[in-house]
Design a protein around this motif. Sequence first.
Motif, PDB file in Angstrom:
ATOM      1  N   ILE A 181       0.872  -1.180   0.000  1.00 38.02           N
ATOM      2  CA  ILE A 181       0.000   0.000   0.000  1.00 38.02           C
ATOM      3  C   ILE A 181       0.904   1.223   0.000  1.00 38.02           C
ATOM      4  O   ILE A 181       1.695   1.425   0.918  1.00 38.02           O
ATOM      5  CB  ILE A 181      -0.930   0.000   1.236  1.00 38.02           C
ATOM      6  CG1 ILE A 181      -1.846  -1.228   1.186  1.00 38.02           C
ATOM      7  CG2 ILE A 181      -1.747   1.281   1.300  1.00 38.02           C
ATOM      8  CD1 ILE A 181      -2.679  -1.426   2.433  1.00 38.02           C
ATOM      9  N   LEU A 213      -8.557  -0.762   2.445  1.00 39.96           N
ATOM     10  CA  LEU A 213      -7.337  -0.546   1.653  1.00 39.96           C
ATOM     11  C   LEU A 213      -6.796  -1.915   1.230  1.00 39.96           C
ATOM     12  O   LEU A 213      -6.023  -2.537   1.958  1.00 39.96           O
ATOM     13  CB  LEU A 213      -6.287   0.212   2.471  1.00 39.96           C
ATOM     14  CG  LEU A 213      -6.610   1.648   2.872  1.00 39.96           C
ATOM     15  CD1 LEU A 213      -5.475   2.226   3.713  1.00 39.96           C
ATOM     16  CD2 LEU A 213      -6.857   2.522   1.653  1.00 39.96           C
ATOM     17  N   THR A 221      -2.541  -1.110  -3.285  1.00 36.62           N
ATOM     18  CA  THR A 221      -3.329   0.124  -3.407  1.00 36.62           C
ATOM     19  C   THR A 221      -2.424   1.339  -3.275  1.00 36.62           C
ATOM     20  O   THR A 221      -1.465   1.334  -2.506  1.00 36.62           O
ATOM     21  CB  THR A 221      -4.416   0.172  -2.308  1.00 36.62           C
ATOM     22  OG1 THR A 221      -5.407  -0.811  -2.582  1.00 36.62           O
ATOM     23  CG2 THR A 221      -5.092   1.539  -2.241  1.00 36.62           C
ATOM     24  N   LYS A 222      -2.761   2.377  -4.013  1.00 34.47           N
ATOM     25  CA  LYS A 222      -2.042   3.646  -3.893  1.00 34.47           C
ATOM     26  C   LYS A 222      -2.994   4.711  -3.366  1.00 34.47           C
ATOM     27  O   LYS A 222      -4.097   4.878  -3.892  1.00 34.47           O
ATOM     28  CB  LYS A 222      -1.471   4.091  -5.245  1.00 34.47           C
ATOM     29  CG  LYS A 222      -0.678   5.385  -5.161  1.00 34.47           C
ATOM     30  CD  LYS A 222      -0.100   5.767  -6.514  1.00 34.47           C
ATOM     31  CE  LYS A 222       0.712   7.057  -6.415  1.00 34.47           C
ATOM     32  NZ  LYS A 222       1.287   7.446  -7.739  1.00 34.47           N
ATOM     33  N   ILE A 240      -8.239   6.635  -3.395  1.00 28.94           N
ATOM     34  CA  ILE A 240      -7.334   5.517  -3.601  1.00 28.94           C
ATOM     35  C   ILE A 240      -7.514   4.924  -4.994  1.00 28.94           C
ATOM     36  O   ILE A 240      -8.546   5.115  -5.641  1.00 28.94           O
ATOM     37  CB  ILE A 240      -7.540   4.403  -2.545  1.00 28.94           C
ATOM     38  CG1 ILE A 240      -8.891   3.713  -2.747  1.00 28.94           C
ATOM     39  CG2 ILE A 240      -7.422   4.959  -1.141  1.00 28.94           C
ATOM     40  CD1 ILE A 240      -9.064   2.462  -1.910  1.00 28.94           C
ATOM     41  N   ASN A 241      -6.505   4.205  -5.433  1.00 31.89           N
ATOM     42  CA  ASN A 241      -6.553   3.488  -6.700  1.00 31.89           C
ATOM     43  C   ASN A 241      -5.830   2.160  -6.488  1.00 31.89           C
ATOM     44  O   ASN A 241      -4.737   2.136  -5.915  1.00 31.89           O
ATOM     45  CB  ASN A 241      -5.887   4.325  -7.788  1.00 31.89           C
ATOM     46  CG  ASN A 241      -6.040   3.705  -9.164  1.00 31.89           C
ATOM     47  OD1 ASN A 241      -5.102   3.671  -9.934  1.00 31.89           O
ATOM     48  ND2 ASN A 241      -7.216   3.212  -9.484  1.00 31.89           N
ATOM     49  N   SER A 242      -6.431   1.065  -6.915  1.00 28.47           N
ATOM     50  CA  SER A 242      -5.808  -0.245  -6.735  1.00 28.47           C
ATOM     51  C   SER A 242      -5.685  -0.967  -8.068  1.00 28.47           C
ATOM     52  O   SER A 242      -6.393  -0.656  -9.031  1.00 28.47           O
ATOM     53  CB  SER A 242      -6.620  -1.097  -5.756  1.00 28.47           C
ATOM     54  OG  SER A 242      -7.898  -1.385  -6.291  1.00 28.47           O
TER      55      SER A 242
END
Length: 279
Positions: free
Chosen positions: A53, A205, A209-210, A238-240
């Motif tokens: 993460i 999360l 994930t970013k 967030i973006n995963s």
Amino acid sequence: MNFKRIQGIFLIAFIVIDVFLFMMTKNSKVQDDSENAGSVNSAIVRDMKRDNIKFGKLSNKKETGYYLSAEPQDQFETRLGELKNQNARSENNAIVSDFKSTVKVNPDHPERTLNRLMKKKGFVLDADQYRYDRDLSSATKVVYSQQGQQGPFFSSNAQIAFSVADQQVVGYTQRELTNVKILHEKNDLITEERAIISLYQYNELPNNTKILWTKLAYTRFLELNGKEVYIPTWVVAINSKSNSKVQIKRINAFNGASVSTEKVQEQQNGKAKVESVGN
């Protein structure tokens, strides 16, 4: 010196020493609890990194916030005459406007032109209440969020959204909150680090994930008798790898509880597409 007086002196001395030792013990316990919490948080942050993460430095800055009440502005109709060089109308507590002449903007920094125009009378109403929000803007929409005295709002009811086509601003939709009032005295808020840890503990999360950005803002908590109640909230984008969309997560900044009314927007040029965000 008589015996009763000596007794009184010793009694006072005993009370002072007892209070002193109690305070020392209490302060030591608070410090121990703080140190223990810090140790636990550090361990969780390490776990997050092991789960791939990605995030920047998480702040432990302590802030305070309020419960607020507000009402959507419904008096735009009477003020449309203040606007210049545009065709504006009032729809559903919003101004919907088309500029008579489009405004060219730099696609990387549209705020440079719009900030200057916002200072001109008649461009938009109550321009001084809004600030450019890079995180919520995209190639086709430039968002300005309303700023209250207690902090910014994160709500589609408190935004100006400028529409952009071929690097030209063609119009906008404006919504505004009014009659903002404090409902309760200020309270301490959880830190950014604690908010991110809470998301992780709620399984919000996923691995790989970013975290794109975080912000502390007032979001709508509930509606009561025509008035909206807003609370300070940690808003996290967030973006995963498992999801091609930018997701907006929210944590109640008073108690660290997850706010379930999350919104999901399509990703556009690495930024969140802002439609009905933060309701």
